[in-house]
Design an enzyme around this catalytic site. Structure first.
Site, short mmCIF file in Angstrom:
data_model
loop_
_atom_site.label_atom_id
_atom_site.label_comp_id
_atom_site.label_asym_id
_atom_site.label_seq_id
_atom_site.Cartn_x
_atom_site.Cartn_y
_atom_site.Cartn_z
N LYS A 424 2.02 2.33 13.37
CA LYS A 424 0.77 1.61 13.09
C LYS A 424 -0.20 2.49 12.29
O LYS A 424 -0.83 2.01 11.35
CB LYS A 424 0.10 1.16 14.41
CG LYS A 424 0.82 0.04 15.10
CD LYS A 424 0.00 -0.53 16.24
CE LYS A 424 -0.45 0.52 17.23
NZ LYS A 424 0.68 1.24 17.86
N THR A 426 0.58 4.93 10.31
CA THR A 426 1.14 5.08 8.97
C THR A 426 0.86 3.84 8.13
O THR A 426 0.51 3.94 6.95
CB THR A 426 2.65 5.33 9.06
OG1 THR A 426 2.90 6.39 9.98
CG2 THR A 426 3.23 5.72 7.71
N ARG A 448 -8.35 6.59 15.56
CA ARG A 448 -8.73 7.37 16.74
C ARG A 448 -8.36 8.84 16.55
O ARG A 448 -7.43 9.16 15.82
CB ARG A 448 -8.02 6.84 17.98
CG ARG A 448 -8.49 5.49 18.46
CD ARG A 448 -7.62 4.96 19.58
NE ARG A 448 -6.27 4.67 19.13
CZ ARG A 448 -5.24 4.50 19.93
NH1 ARG A 448 -5.38 4.62 21.25
NH2 ARG A 448 -4.04 4.22 19.45
N LYS A 459 4.99 12.80 21.74
CA LYS A 459 4.85 11.93 20.58
C LYS A 459 4.53 12.69 19.29
O LYS A 459 4.95 12.31 18.21
CB LYS A 459 3.75 10.89 20.84
CG LYS A 459 3.57 9.88 19.72
CD LYS A 459 2.45 8.91 20.06
CE LYS A 459 2.20 7.95 18.90
NZ LYS A 459 1.08 7.05 19.16
N PHE A 709 -0.90 0.63 20.66
CA PHE A 709 0.30 -0.01 21.20
C PHE A 709 0.47 -1.45 20.68
O PHE A 709 0.05 -1.78 19.58
CB PHE A 709 0.31 0.05 22.72
CG PHE A 709 0.33 1.47 23.25
CD1 PHE A 709 1.29 2.37 22.80
CD2 PHE A 709 -0.61 1.91 24.15
CE1 PHE A 709 1.32 3.68 23.26
CE2 PHE A 709 -0.58 3.23 24.62
CZ PHE A 709 0.39 4.11 24.17
N PHE A 797 12.49 1.62 7.36
CA PHE A 797 13.13 2.93 7.47
C PHE A 797 14.33 2.97 6.52
O PHE A 797 14.86 1.93 6.11
CB PHE A 797 13.61 3.18 8.90
CG PHE A 797 12.49 3.32 9.91
CD1 PHE A 797 11.15 3.30 9.52
CD2 PHE A 797 12.76 3.46 11.25
CE1 PHE A 797 10.13 3.44 10.44
CE2 PHE A 797 11.75 3.60 12.19
CZ PHE A 797 10.43 3.58 11.78
N TRP A 826 5.64 5.05 3.61
CA TRP A 826 6.04 6.34 4.18
C TRP A 826 6.75 7.19 3.13
O TRP A 826 6.56 8.40 3.07
CB TRP A 826 6.96 6.12 5.39
CG TRP A 826 7.41 7.39 6.04
CD1 TRP A 826 6.73 8.15 6.95
CD2 TRP A 826 8.65 8.08 5.80
NE1 TRP A 826 7.46 9.26 7.31
CE2 TRP A 826 8.65 9.24 6.62
CE3 TRP A 826 9.76 7.83 5.01
CZ2 TRP A 826 9.72 10.14 6.65
CZ3 TRP A 826 10.83 8.72 5.04
CH2 TRP A 826 10.80 9.86 5.85
#
Length: 973
Positions: A424, A426, A448, A459, A709, A797, A826
């Site tokens: 999220k 990214t 955040r 993580k 999340f 991906f 990405w």
């Protein structure tokens, strides 16, 4: 020593009350001779006397209506009045910095300033003040936004001093910057010396029909500096032939004989005969020393047939000074208005294969943060710089841009994630890079601040990844500007206050407590303001500590906290499982008053939630005071305000309330602020960051903020809690999905952090993808409950196949998404999210019918049930006896109308992390219910929830190190 200098300066000025000083004389006020109270400012030793004057409508005698001076003053006054009508809070200040004797010119300036409606800040230094002391005062005045003009009344003409003045406040036009603007004919942006302008004006007005300066020979004698340079430039532009020489020059007599106009820039020495100047020559007494404070008694005047006197020049120059202050005020107001960004994006050169996040971050040189701030319309006094790449942004910006329409508001949420996260952050960064760097739209990301817990635990950080991240990424993930540390300090201060108060109440009588809580200081006993507030809450309308009765004293000193009801825990920003249960108070000094307690992760503190939801410093202080930490023995809530700690908490949080400005890899702006956990708290960045960003981007811009999340947790809380607090309504929801997560929801093997992915996730499997899209469909439906259009962003991906990507996008559109697009940010940066940016722009122009999920007036149980059934898909809820008891208690205490913040696992729509896809038919267990009254929500605990994560067998810190030679962080990601 410096205070003695100031005193001597005051004594030198006493008795010199004339003209505009009459009111001060009548009131018995002396010192700097300014209307109003005179006060000593002890900045660095007390060398400065400061005073303010307000307008008194003074009109100098002998200035007839219709004269140039009167016309300039009247027009300046009318202009400032019009500015004030449009901007009622704006009251410009003229600052006068004096380190010499007074003269009539100084008085004239002050009187004119009063008449046109300026406040006056008059600072008196001693005559032997050094350049450094003077410059120190100038720099302070430069920083004061109310000061719109600065007059130096000094005995020095030091270039260092003149150039210390902010060119925007240099209304005498003597700094090198303003001289340069004059030379380059950029006077609309600078200021021209009022004294030089006065000389030109008076020369051109000589005689009945005026005098042209074209072709006139002008000699400037005894030139001294900036004034003469400006005058010569102005004369040359009017066609005059200008010359300059000193009084001792051998050619003086011949040059005087040739000149049509002679400007005397310094007094004529006795040895120069007066008859060297021909009677028909126009003589200008330009040795006004207007900024020097020199007296003119010893100068004497040449008797001449046509001359421009010092008094004429000084009077007109004083009026033109007022014109310059008015112009400075207008420019400042214009600068406060919103301006279109002049953003210079950074170029990316993506590599394949994609390097590590930290290598990518270090491969890009970020812009200096003050440059970025200027590009997006922030003023110099609205940022506080931390190093080269970070800055705090002051909340005053909201007042400045309050009339500016907000931009579009975009929320990035996600499907139920794997333990690896689905990107999220990214997507958020990639989207704003695409919007600004590739579609030329102003955009801001609001993220955040990452917790140290996951950074060193499982993580990793939260700066985005690949070619879509915040830079410098190590600064983003490590400490940043210390906000989490401030929250930790404030939280633990309150925890310490609770236990200390219990100890002192248990070991002291009412009388002893009272004498310590309200001590005698210099034989006087007084209540502090926060104690007076407590008395008022108790219904005691007394402010004299000696007037309280015995019962009132007892009520005041006894909080009677029931230790078994304490809900306030200590916090630490580290995953430390062995602090989940502790015993405090085991030392002998605590006299046996031990109790069981625990530590939470710092970002789970209610103070963090308050930081994310507050709207101002005063609102934050009020919320901090409302925090309920326990109940007393009668079952009534005990707050931070009762403990008397609210002011101290506010002091610790005064800088943390300001959002931190950073940038993406492509040089677009990012706000990093707050960091509440989404499965424990509401999981969103701050309301203040969003509000400031919405003003800065402009009406056609976009603010992209992220919810923690899945949409069932972070997005639901964003709508029902954050939007209620902020009053903001989003235009679009971007729902992030990955083929990897969809395969997991379709029945794929478990995904474990740190373990290699099973082949189902690295090879094409359309069956798993199609089956797993049920979770995506459910999350789209959740967003639609709130009436906001959804754009699905499929974070691609390298192992994803074209068929898998096309399948997900087709199902998403068929399930009600406005659009669904694959994203490759990405691997290539913002260029890989342009399709997403275009989809978001189109969706933002759709009609929305935003609505909350539930009404706040519903009973607490019904609000919990609504979320469980409509969002999670539960059949019903099951309240434990403890949870039901807490609900009854909160309702009785008046907290029943607060929104609900469910504390639930993020790994499933249900309460069971292993239930993937879209579980149905389950009963949602509510084991406990707690209250964050300051933050403004009730939070039920679904099943077993830990508020202190633990470290895995192999934490991230195994790979993190520091190169002692370069001081670079290694192995962060």
């Amino acid at each position: 020593m410096r205070s003695m200098r100031w005193l001597r300066a005051v004594l030198l000025l006493r008795g010199r009350v004339t003209g505009g000083w009459r009111a001060a004389q009548a009131a018995g006020l002396r010192g700097c001779g300014v209307h109003g109270a005179v006060s000593s400012n002890n900045d660095g030793g007390g060398s400065t006397g400061r005073a303010f004057a307000s307008s008194a409508g003074w009109m100098p005698e002998g200035i007839p209506q219709g004269s140039s001076v009167r016309d300039i003053i009247d027009r300046s006054k009318a202009f400032l009045s019009s500015l004030h009508r449009e901007h009622s809070t704006f009251k410009p200040v003229l600052a006068i910095l004096q380190a010499t004797d007074d003269d009539l010119m100084l008085e004239t300036t002050k009187n004119f300033a009063e008449e046109i409606g300026l406040d006056i800040l008059h600072i008196c230094l001693s005559q032997d003040s050094s350049d450094e002391e003077i410059i120190d005062e100038i720099l302070k005045l430069n920083e004061d936004p109310k000061v719109r003009g600065l007059v130096l009344h000094l005995s020095t003409n030091s270039g260092r001093v003149l150039n210390a003045v902010d060119p925007e406040k240099d209304i005498d036009g003597l700094s090198d910057v303003n001289l340069g603007k004059l030379v380059h004919d950029e006077t609309l942006e600078g200021f021209i010396s009022p004294a030089a302008r006065a000389v030109i004006h008076l020369l051109e007005k000589r005689g009945k029909s005026g005098t042209t300066l074209d072709g006139k020979k002008v000699l400037i004698v005894g030139a001294r500096g900036s004034f003469e340079a400006v005058l010569m430039c102005l004369l040359q532009r009017r066609g005059s032939l200008t010359m300059s020489c000193g009084w001792q020059s051998p050619q003086l007599r011949s040059k005087l004989h040739e000149a049509d106009i002679v400007v005397m820039s310094s007094p004529k020495p006795e040895e120069v005969p007066a008859d060297w100047i021909a009677p028909e020559t126009v003589l200008v007494h330009g040795y006004h020393a207007f900024g020097s404070g020199q007296t003119s008694n010893f100068y004497g005047k040449l008797q001449h047939t046509d001359e421009v006197t010092r008094e004429e020049i000084g009077l007109l120059a004083a009026a033109l000074r007022m014109q310059n202050v008015a112009q400075s005020s207008s420019r400042w107001i214009q600068a406060q208005k919103y301006k279109k960004w002049d953003l210079h994006c950074l170029k990316l050169q993506p590599l394949s294969p994609v390097p590590s996040d930290i290598d990518i971050s270090r491969g890009q040189s970020p812009k200096a943060v003050d440059v970025l701030a200027k590009e997006i319309g922030l003023l110099a006094d609205e940022i506080e710089i931390y190093g080269r790449a970070k800055a705090k942004v002051r909340l005053s910006l909201l007042e400045r841009l309050k009339e500016q329409p907000d931009g579009k508001y975009v929320l990035v949420a996600g499907i139920t994630p794997t333990p690896l996260g689905e990107g999220k952050s990214t997507v958020t960064i990639g989207l704003v890079q695409a919007l600004t760097a590739h579609t030329n739209v102003n955009s801001f990301a609001c993220l955040r601040q990452p917790s140290q817990g996951p950074t060193f635990g499982v993580k990793g950080g939260a700066a985005g990844g690949g070619y879509a991240q915040v830079i410098p990424m190590e600064e983003f993930n490590l400490h940043l500007t210390g906000d989490i540390h401030a929250i930790t300090a404030a939280n633990n201060l309150l925890a310490a206050a609770i236990d200390a108060r219990i100890l002192h109440e248990n070991t002291q009588s009412d009388k002893a407590l009272y004498s310590r809580l309200v001590p005698l200081i210099n034989s006087v006993r007084e209540f502090s303001p926060i104690q007076i507030a407590r008395l008022e809450r108790l219904g005691i309308k007394k402010t004299d500590p000696g007037a309280l009765t015995t019962d009132e004293i007892s009520s005041f000193v006894r909080l009677d906290i029931d230790p078994s009801t304490i809900t306030w825990q200590r916090v630490l920003d580290t995953n430390d499982r062995f602090l989940r249960k502790i015993t405090v108070g085991q030392a002998n000094t605590e006299k046996g008053f031990s109790r069981q307690a625990q530590f939470d992760i710092a970002v789970a503190s209610e103070i963090m939630a308050i930081l994310a939801l507050t709207s101002s410093l005063s609102d934050m202080r009020e919320r901090l005071g409302k925090m309920v930490v326990a109940n007393d023995k009668q079952g009534q809530p005990v707050t931070a305000e009762d403990l008397g700690v609210t002011g101290a908490l506010s002091v610790l949080m005064k800088d943390a309330i300001k959002p931190t400005l950073m940038q993406t890899l492509e040089g677009t702006p990012v706000f990093v602020h707050a960091g509440p956990f989404a499965n424990i708290a509401h999981g969103n960045s701050s309301v203040l960051a969003d509000k400031i960003a919405l003003k800065l981007v402009g009406e056609d811009g976009f603010v992209v903020t992220e919810a923690g999340f899945g949409a069932d947790i972070g997005m639901e809380k964003f709508f029902n809690i954050k939007c209620r607090s902020s009053g903001l309504v989003p235009n679009v929801v971007v729902l992030v999905a990955t083929v990897r997560a969809l395969k997991m929801h379709g029945g794929g093997p478990n995904v474990t952090a740190g373990a290699p992915l099973a082949k189902e996730y690295t090879e094409e499997n359309l069956q798993l993808v199609g089956d797993g899209c049920c979770n995506l469909q459910k999350q789209i439906q959740i967003a639609q409950l709130f009436g906001v259009p959804v754009v699905v962003a499929l974070n691609v991906f390298k192992s994803d196949t074209r068929a898998e990507v096309e399948l997900v996008c087709r199902i998403a559109k068929e399930s009600g998404a406005f659009d669904a697009v694959p994203c490759n940010h990405w691997s290539v940066g913002g260029r890989g999210a342009v399709e997403l940016a275009l989809a978001v722009k189109a969706a933002a122009h759709q009609e929305t019918s935003f609505k909350f999920l539930y009404d706040l007036d519903l009973p607490i149980v019904e609000k919990i049930r609504t979320i469980a059934q409509r969002v999670y898909g539960a059949e019903d809820i099951a309240l434990s006896p403890n949870a039901q008891s807490k609900i009854d208690q909160y309702s009785q205490q008046g907290f029943g109308n607060l929104p609900i913040c469910m504390a639930k696992t993020h790994l499933s729509l249900s309460h069971q992390p292993d239930k993937k896809g879209v579980p149905t038919g389950f009963i949602l267990p509510i084991s406990d219910v707690r209250a964050s009254i300051g933050a403004g929500f009730i939070y039920p605990l679904v099943g077993t929830m830990s508020t202190m994560p633990g470290l895995p067998t192999r934490p991230c810190f195994y790979d993190i190190d520091l190169d002692p030679e370069t001081e670079q962080v290694k192995g962060l990601f």
